[in-house]
Scaffold this motif. Structure first.
Motif, PDB file in Angstrom:
ATOM      1  N   ARG A 289       0.828  -1.211   0.000  1.00 15.17           N
ATOM      2  CA  ARG A 289       0.000   0.000   0.000  1.00 15.17           C
ATOM      3  C   ARG A 289       0.860   1.259   0.000  1.00 15.17           C
ATOM      4  O   ARG A 289       0.641   2.181  -0.796  1.00 15.17           O
ATOM      5  N   ASP A 290       1.849   1.305   0.873  1.00  8.63           N
ATOM      6  CA  ASP A 290       2.641   2.524   1.022  1.00  8.63           C
ATOM      7  C   ASP A 290       3.632   2.719  -0.119  1.00  8.63           C
ATOM      8  O   ASP A 290       3.811   3.838  -0.609  1.00  8.63           O
ATOM      9  N   LEU A 291       4.295   1.635  -0.556  1.00 12.17           N
ATOM     10  CA  LEU A 291       5.276   1.780  -1.635  1.00 12.17           C
ATOM     11  C   LEU A 291       4.613   2.033  -2.984  1.00 12.17           C
ATOM     12  O   LEU A 291       5.238   2.594  -3.893  1.00 12.17           O
ATOM     13  N   SER A 292       3.358   1.660  -3.123  1.00 11.19           N
ATOM     14  CA  SER A 292       2.670   1.859  -4.392  1.00 11.19           C
ATOM     15  C   SER A 292       2.393   3.324  -4.678  1.00 11.19           C
ATOM     16  O   SER A 292       1.973   3.678  -5.789  1.00 11.19           O
ATOM     17  N   ALA A 293       2.623   4.187  -3.702  1.00 11.52           N
ATOM     18  CA  ALA A 293       2.474   5.625  -3.944  1.00 11.52           C
ATOM     19  C   ALA A 293       3.555   6.125  -4.902  1.00 11.52           C
ATOM     20  O   ALA A 293       3.407   7.180  -5.519  1.00 11.52           O
ATOM     21  N   ASP A 294       4.660   5.353  -5.012  1.00 11.40           N
ATOM     22  CA  ASP A 294       5.719   5.670  -5.962  1.00 11.40           C
ATOM     23  C   ASP A 294       5.387   4.971  -7.283  1.00 11.40           C
ATOM     24  O   ASP A 294       5.259   3.736  -7.325  1.00 11.40           O
ATOM     25  N   GLY A 295       5.244   5.748  -8.344  1.00 10.25           N
ATOM     26  CA  GLY A 295       4.837   5.191  -9.627  1.00 10.25           C
ATOM     27  C   GLY A 295       5.765   4.118 -10.159  1.00 10.25           C
ATOM     28  O   GLY A 295       5.328   3.192 -10.848  1.00 10.25           O
ATOM     29  N   LEU A 296       7.070   4.227  -9.853  1.00 12.38           N
ATOM     30  CA  LEU A 296       8.022   3.218 -10.316  1.00 12.38           C
ATOM     31  C   LEU A 296       7.897   1.929  -9.514  1.00 12.38           C
ATOM     32  O   LEU A 296       7.967   0.824 -10.067  1.00 12.38           O
ATOM     33  N   LEU A 297       7.708   2.060  -8.209  1.00 13.13           N
ATOM     34  CA  LEU A 297       7.645   0.883  -7.350  1.00 13.13           C
ATOM     35  C   LEU A 297       6.313   0.149  -7.443  1.00 13.13           C
ATOM     36  O   LEU A 297       6.263  -1.068  -7.223  1.00 13.13           O
TER      37      LEU A 297
END
Length: 368
Positions: A289-297
């Motif tokens: 959930r949290d890392l998906s805020a980064d478009g690359l990750l």
């Protein structure tokens, strides 16, 4: 200050219990006022009326409030993942020390000193994130480990008391009598066998989990992994006893751990280190959930949500392993990954994206 119970959405917890949603197993516990029992959200027992239920963030909070663990769903078998995880570095470090036995012989003042905080501040943090005092958390840890040993091993009750961190058999018996209204031996349904210092326990974790990736990472850094079995020799100076520990994954999202140890008092610390090495307490849902805020990750984490961080057997660092960043060139971008910076870096490595390539991609984006 908001405490752990207030931070839980009580109605959402109730809906999760109604559906026995496995995603919430370990995130909270259900206290049933009419029976005095607390359960996991996935307990197969009939769901009580809403007015007879309340929800807390930890087993320790339930026991501190006077509830006893359900003998049917067995809270000690829930994944080790409370609502606090990833929110407080101090609480995370404190729980690791408590799990390793820091309060079995020491006190809260000494624990706070090791963490570099005041004793009152530590108590406030525990109340905020776990809804219970540090000593209650330590007591619950001992009780739940003892219950696992009673159910999963043939150790004599005196050996269970020693292996779970109780200072004496008398204290062990009194604690179980007070919690369950019966001696600990009444919880076992088979005869005891003489102990030989060997213990086999099944430790739960939350799926998904990339088993082969973890074993490959452990092998790459020089750990002993043969035929899917990880092994390590125990030493007195590091582990408090000599012997050997081994682990292999088994069905049902569990890691089977075998410990042959010269002194059963060392068992809690050994189990704590095994959990750390295999990252058994990770929260894949929160990480994604949290890392998906980064478009690359986002696509990387979505494709491999089961990646875990292999931990160190000895880890005295002052920060959370999940938030460590070895490559400072990622520091600026990785600020948005907190408290999962290490997982973000792991996904980049596994995808073959190094920091130089990432910086180049960011520069091209800025120039566009």
């Amino acid at each position: 200050m908001e405490n752990a119970r207030d931070s839980l959405d009580q109605e959402a917890c109730y809906r999760a219990v109604l559906t026995r949603d496995p995603r919430f197993d370990g995130r909270f516990f259900t206290c049933v006022k009419t029976t005095g029992i607390y359960c996991r959200p996935v307990c197969p027992a009939r769901t009580p009326k809403r007015e007879n239920m309340s929800f807390v963030a930890s087993a320790a909070a339930a026991e501190e409030a006077g509830f006893r663990a359900c003998l049917r769903c067995r809270p000690e078998t829930a994944p080790d993942m409370g609502a606090w995880r990833g929110t407080s570095n101090t609480v995370s470090r404190a729980l690791g020390l408590i799990e390793a036995g820091a309060l079995d012989e020491g006190d809260v003042d000494a624990l706070a000193a090791r963490l570099g905080v005041g004793e009152r501040h530590l108590r406030r943090l525990f109340r905020q994130h776990l809804g219970a005092a540090p000593v209650s958390v330590a007591q619950t840890r001992r009780v739940l480990l003892a219950k696992a040993l009673i159910h999963q091993t043939d150790l004599a009750m005196a050996e269970v008391a020693l292996a779970s961190g109780f200072g004496s058999v008398r204290r062990f018996n009194e604690t179980f009598q007070g919690l369950y209204g019966r001696p600990p031996s009444a919880l076992r349904r088979r005869a005891e066998k003489p102990g030989d210092g060997g213990v086999r326990l099944s430790l739960p974790y939350r799926a998904p989990y990339e088993i082969e990736a973890m074993l490959a990472a452990l092998t790459a850094r020089g750990e002993t992994v043969v035929g899917g079995v990880w092994r390590r020799d125990l030493t007195a100076d590091v582990d408090g006893a000599t012997g050997e520990v081994s682990a292999r994954f088994e069905a049902g999202n569990r890691l089977s751990v075998s410990v042959a140890v010269s002194d059963l008092k060392a068992l809690p610390g050994v189990l704590a280190r095994v959990r750390r090495v295999f990252d058994l307490s990770a929260d894949p849902e929160a990480i994604q959930r949290d890392l998906s805020a980064d478009g690359l990750l986002a696509p990387l984490v979505r494709a491999r949500p089961g990646l875990r961080l292999p931990g160190d057997w000895i880890d005295e660092a002052a920060d959370m392993a999940s938030d460590r960043l070895d490559d400072e060139r990622l520091a600026v971008r990785a600020e948005q990954w907190r408290p999962w910076r290490a997982y973000g870096a792991l996904h980049l490595r596994e995808a073959g994206i190094d920091s130089a390539a990432l910086m180049e991609m960011d520069d091209e984006k800025d120039a566009a």
